[in-house]
Design an enzyme around this catalytic site. Structure first.
Site, short mmCIF file in Angstrom:
data_model
loop_
_atom_site.label_atom_id
_atom_site.label_comp_id
_atom_site.label_asym_id
_atom_site.label_seq_id
_atom_site.Cartn_x
_atom_site.Cartn_y
_atom_site.Cartn_z
N ASP A 26 0.82 -1.21 0.00
CA ASP A 26 0.00 0.00 0.00
C ASP A 26 0.86 1.26 0.00
O ASP A 26 2.04 1.22 0.32
CB ASP A 26 -0.91 0.03 1.23
N ASP A 81 -11.07 2.05 -2.90
CA ASP A 81 -11.63 0.89 -2.22
C ASP A 81 -13.06 0.61 -2.69
O ASP A 81 -13.84 1.53 -2.91
CB ASP A 81 -11.67 1.12 -0.71
#
Length: 121
Positions: A26, A81
């Site tokens: 990430d 997301d």
């Protein structure tokens, strides 16, 4: 957190010693280092281990990683997301369609289906 910024070589060696074959990396807690720099560093570190580790780049599509991430990773997030509303799924699918021509053997546009995360801190 198991992964730390500026310790990519050490982390890659550790992951390889554990037999890891998939790393989702990430872009959180990035100290304002551009993803195009961070992911190149981790990619090199993983390659130097000699172990084939699938490198999943996750910077949420902010900098259009389909345009550049194929040089360093095996998959890259093209959108933010996924959430519960169906429109979120449709948006993510639409973003992957936009970048379909950038996918190739060994490099794919990614969805938000993997929840194993290694975040730098």
């Amino acid at each position: 957190m198991p992964g730390y910024l500026n310790h990519e070589e050490q982390d890659a060696k550790t992951f390889a010693s554990w037999g890891i074959d998939y790393l989702k990396y990430d872009n959180c807690f990035n100290d304002d280092i551009k993803p195009t720099i961070r992911y190149r560093i981790m990619s090199r570190a993983l390659n130097q281990t000699g172990r084939p580790i699938f490198f999943s780049i996750c910077e949420w599509g902010d900098m259009h990683p389909a345009l550049w991430a194929g040089d360093w990773g095996n998959s890259w997030r093209t959108a933010n997301d996924i959430s519960n509303p169906w429109i979120s799924m449709l948006y993510t699918a639409d973003m992957n369609e936009v970048y379909a021509d950038y996918a190739k053997p060994g490099g794919w546009n990614g969805y938000d289906f993997s929840k194993i995360r290694i975040c730098s801190k």
